[in-house]
Design a protein around this motif. Sequence first.
Motif, PDB file in Angstrom:
ATOM      1  N   GLY A  87      42.873  44.319  41.755  1.00  0.00           N
ATOM      2  CA  GLY A  87      42.730  43.952  43.157  1.00  0.00           C
ATOM      3  C   GLY A  87      44.035  44.062  43.929  1.00  0.00           C
ATOM      4  N   THR A  88      44.947  44.966  43.495  1.00  0.00           N
ATOM      5  CA  THR A  88      46.247  45.131  44.134  1.00  0.00           C
ATOM      6  C   THR A  88      46.193  46.260  45.153  1.00  0.00           C
ATOM      7  N   SER A  89      46.664  45.970  46.378  1.00  0.00           N
ATOM      8  CA  SER A  89      46.680  46.957  47.463  1.00  0.00           C
ATOM      9  C   SER A  89      48.133  47.285  47.790  1.00  0.00           C
ATOM     10  N   LEU A  90      48.558  48.541  47.555  1.00  0.00           N
ATOM     11  CA  LEU A  90      49.953  48.951  47.744  1.00  0.00           C
ATOM     12  C   LEU A  90      50.035  50.105  48.726  1.00  0.00           C
ATOM     13  N   VAL A  91      51.043  50.033  49.611  1.00  0.00           N
ATOM     14  CA  VAL A  91      51.331  51.113  50.556  1.00  0.00           C
ATOM     15  C   VAL A  91      52.815  51.430  50.420  1.00  0.00           C
TER      16      VAL A  91
END
Length: 438
Positions: A74-78
């Motif tokens: 559930g990790t959101s990286l930009v």
Amino acid sequence: MALQNIGASNSDDAFYRYKMPRMITKIEGRGNGIKTNVVNMVDIAKALARPASYTTKYFGCELGAQSKFDEKTGTSLVNGSHETSKLAGLLENFIKKYVQCYGCGNPETEIVITKTQMLQLKCAACGFVSDVDMRDKLTSFILKNPPEQKKGSKDKKAMRRAEKERMKEGEAADEELKKVKKDVKKKGTSSKDGITKYSTSRKKAGGSDDGYSSPPHSYADDKVELDDDDDVQWQTDTSLEAVNQRIQEQLSAVTADMVMLSTNELDKKTKAATTTSDSAQNGNSVAPLKLIDELKANIKKGASAKQLQSLLASSPESAQEKMTLLFEAIFDGVERGFTKVVAKYKNYIAVAAAEEEGCQLLLLKAMEAFFRRLTSNSMKEVALVLKALYDADILEEEVIIQWFEGGSKGGSKDSQIWKNTQPFIDWLQSAESETEDE
């Protein structure tokens, strides 16, 4: 967890029911490997009813950076260092394009992929179908990763429908039981001797029987007479023949009363019509044509709601006619954009709808009569008008459902106006069931 309203246009509404968590970001790494982690992206996406991969990919497309969402963790990286305010602004753009209905602004929409590979937003509140701009970069990602279809929605609707039918049958059985008990009480106290005693007591009390025919019989009157004559012993013949005879007598008396009542009501209506006609000729009342002209003039010059209310009160027309004329005066010449007119003149409508009990139903009937005279394209906005009146607290949920059920089951179920209203009614009922579950 701090919450905020979905959509910047609803940020000041304290009673807005659709909310989402405030965005929380965290800068990780350094140098060329620096990344921005949206810590609560899963919770935000859940509140928007959209996959978290969509919002993460949208950030990457708009910022021109690589983005990745890990389904397992559930990790959101930009990639890159980005401020929380900047990402929150991009999220607001995503909500406007892919969440909120283009018609009513409600975020309760569903992404639909057509056979021609086009994206649409179907609103569960007003039924409006919004066409998404396919030039946006995220659309190709959505086409390759379509959203999961909701399972069990038909089963839930069927269960809710069966539950409502069961409750209606139970209420009908209760009403039938009450009628049976009431009939049993009447049969035991309204014998022929009892009716004779009732008329005799009227003479003793000094009343006159001239022009008196078949007095309406009630259990309360018999109870009073029984209390006055405690020394009288009453006996009722319970044989089958005696019961049938009493039933026939009651039917005859009730039929006579109905004939007398209908005749009296007809006389009253005739007198009222004559009085209205005479007063109209003398110029003491406002005729329908004159009333609608005065309503239009007052609305045009921006009269207050109380002034409009006093004008309607001085008119001799029925409450339904007044409401119909007011609705036509407000929406005169309008063919599109009815919700803007509702927002502009909602004070006039609110005063008329809150004047007395039952006025909300009269307003719905006036709206129905108005839309039936319009084209099919204009009639499509009837659900939007209903939602605008509902959001403005002018119409209550129970009254809207009562009006819809009474109209759609009255022989015109396939009418275009009921078809256009059906999505809004489904949304009301589903929202009600969700509230009960919570």
